[in-house]
Design a protein around this motif. Structure first.
Motif, short mmCIF file in Angstrom:
data_model
loop_
_atom_site.label_atom_id
_atom_site.label_comp_id
_atom_site.label_asym_id
_atom_site.label_seq_id
_atom_site.Cartn_x
_atom_site.Cartn_y
_atom_site.Cartn_z
N PRO A 222 0.66 -1.39 0.27
CA PRO A 222 0.37 0.01 -0.03
C PRO A 222 0.78 1.12 0.04
O PRO A 222 1.09 1.35 0.47
N TYR A 223 0.51 1.96 -0.61
CA TYR A 223 1.03 3.69 -1.47
C TYR A 223 2.79 3.16 -1.87
O TYR A 223 3.31 4.82 -1.14
N HIS B 115 -1.55 -7.39 5.66
CA HIS B 115 -2.40 -7.58 7.03
C HIS B 115 -1.54 -6.74 7.74
O HIS B 115 -1.81 -5.41 8.73
N LYS B 116 -0.21 -6.49 7.69
CA LYS B 116 0.55 -5.43 8.94
C LYS B 116 0.56 -4.74 8.27
O LYS B 116 -0.02 -3.59 9.12
N VAL B 117 0.34 -3.36 7.40
CA VAL B 117 0.09 -2.89 6.63
C VAL B 117 -0.94 -1.87 7.58
O VAL B 117 -1.51 -0.18 8.43
N TRP B 118 -2.57 -2.86 6.98
CA TRP B 118 -3.84 -2.70 7.53
C TRP B 118 -3.92 -2.45 8.96
O TRP B 118 -4.86 -1.74 9.50
N PHE C 250 -3.38 8.84 4.42
CA PHE C 250 -3.39 7.52 4.82
C PHE C 250 -1.09 7.17 4.31
O PHE C 250 -1.31 6.24 5.20
N ARG C 251 -1.41 7.60 3.60
CA ARG C 251 -0.10 7.44 2.87
C ARG C 251 1.42 7.48 4.08
O ARG C 251 1.92 6.55 4.77
N ALA D 212 4.86 1.33 8.76
CA ALA D 212 4.76 -0.56 8.87
C ALA D 212 5.38 -0.63 7.75
O ALA D 212 6.23 -1.62 7.82
N VAL D 213 5.51 0.49 6.28
CA VAL D 213 6.70 0.14 5.26
C VAL D 213 7.89 -0.28 5.35
O VAL D 213 8.67 -0.96 5.45
#
Length: 331
Positions: free
Chosen positions: A113-114, A182-185, A302-303, A309-310
């Motif tokens: 994500p992002y 899953h980790k990001v959300w 959101f980014r 996490a990223v």
């Protein structure tokens, strides 16, 4: 982007890992059936490309080459399709990047994500680091990447409006079995659950989960709009569909058949990319007509929220050299 940039990303020859798999070439005039295991539904851009491939192959071989399309995951999911391709038990497949998540997780960066901010970022990856990744997959697992198609961005749908990062906290949502997602959300406070795609509609309808995320084409094709009122334009992932082939099977083809199929694949993939070049607007409009409410969100917020996490995954989960190469490509 020229036609070849959007299609065969790693060159026209079979890589070293598959070149040793010799088999007698098909005799001239022998009928050839090409089974395509596709996870995509009818009338999606990828399905349109496969139908074009079927048409061109039959036309240019005078009916000798028949492309048989197995749609909507009837032959298996992305992981199962990849395994069949690697073993040589199916000729071609149309999948996303779930196989990369499953078999090459340290290189699964294209749909974090992002990670990408736009369609331009998408093509920067697939013309650069994505080529190297495709070559590695071909060498190690004998699965060729014959074409990449832009699917569009993924949107969040929910039974309640999500207008900010704070609204994600406590949200029970369906996700595919992709550890990084899953980790990001979870880092945003969501409560993700792994639910098989075929069970997602009923899970939404019965309230087992309150949300899911997918490209608008999938939301439309599988009628998630019947179970979800709100469509959030999160555009958290710019997704790919990939046309793959078995290196074991490809090595059995005559050079003439390889050339015919390569040309047909190029034209078919170009057709699909033409359909998605301007993004998701027509499908989003259709979903609104069907009763969904489009919610604009602050994508920058959101980014920034997912960045920790990223960055943590970059240190523990991803190949560091590949991660840095991707980040440099996108700057």
């Amino acid at each position: 982007m020229d036609r070849r940039q959007a299609t065969r990303l790693i060159g026209g020859s079979v890589a070293a890992g598959t070149a040793v798999l010799h088999a007698p070439a098909f005799a001239q005039g022998r009928k050839l059936t090409v089974n395509v295991a596709s996870v995509y539904p009818p009338d999606s851009p990828t399905d349109v490309a496969l139908s074009k491939l079927k048409e061109l192959a039959a036309q240019r071989s005078n009916g000798r080459i028949e492309v048989s399309i197995q749609k909507s995951g009837t032959m298996g999911d992305e992981r199962q399709t990849f395994e069949m391709l690697s073993q040589g038990s199916v000729e071609m497949g149309a999948v996303g990047v779930g196989d990369i998540s499953a078999f090459f997780p340290r290189y699964f960066l294209s749909e974090i994500p992002y990670m990408f901010s736009s369609q331009d970022d998408f093509w920067k990856f697939w013309r650069g680091p994505g080529r190297e990744l495709s070559a590695m997959i071909e060498k190690e697992r004998a699965v060729r990447t014959d074409g990449v198609m832009y699917r569009g961005a993924r949107y969040l749908t929910s039974s309640t409006a999500v207008r900010s990062v704070a609204d994600v906290k406590g949200l029970k949502m369906r996700l595919p079995p992709v550890k990084a997602w899953h980790k990001v959300w979870e880092s945003l406070g969501a409560l993700p659950a792994t639910i098989a795609f075929g069970e997602t509609y009923m899970a939404l309808k019965t309230g087992v989960v309150a949300a899911q995320e997918n490209p608008p084409e999938t939301i439309l094709a599988y009628k998630f709009f019947e179970a979800q009122k709100f469509l959030m334009q999160t555009e958290h992932v710019h997704g790919a569909s990939r046309l793959l082939s078995s290196g074991r099977w490809w090595a059995t083809l005559s050079k003439d058949d390889q050339a015919l199929l390569t040309k047909a694949i190029e034209e078919s993939v170009e057709l699909a990319n033409g359909m998605t070049r301007d993004g998701d607007a027509p499908i989003v409009k259709k979903l609104q007509e069907l009763g969904m409410t489009l919610v604009q969100v602050d994508k920058n917020a959101f980014r920034e929220a997912v960045r920790p996490a990223v960055e943590a995954m970059a240190k523990s989960d991803f190949d560091p050299g590949f991660y840095e190469k991707v980040r440099a490509t996108l700057r």
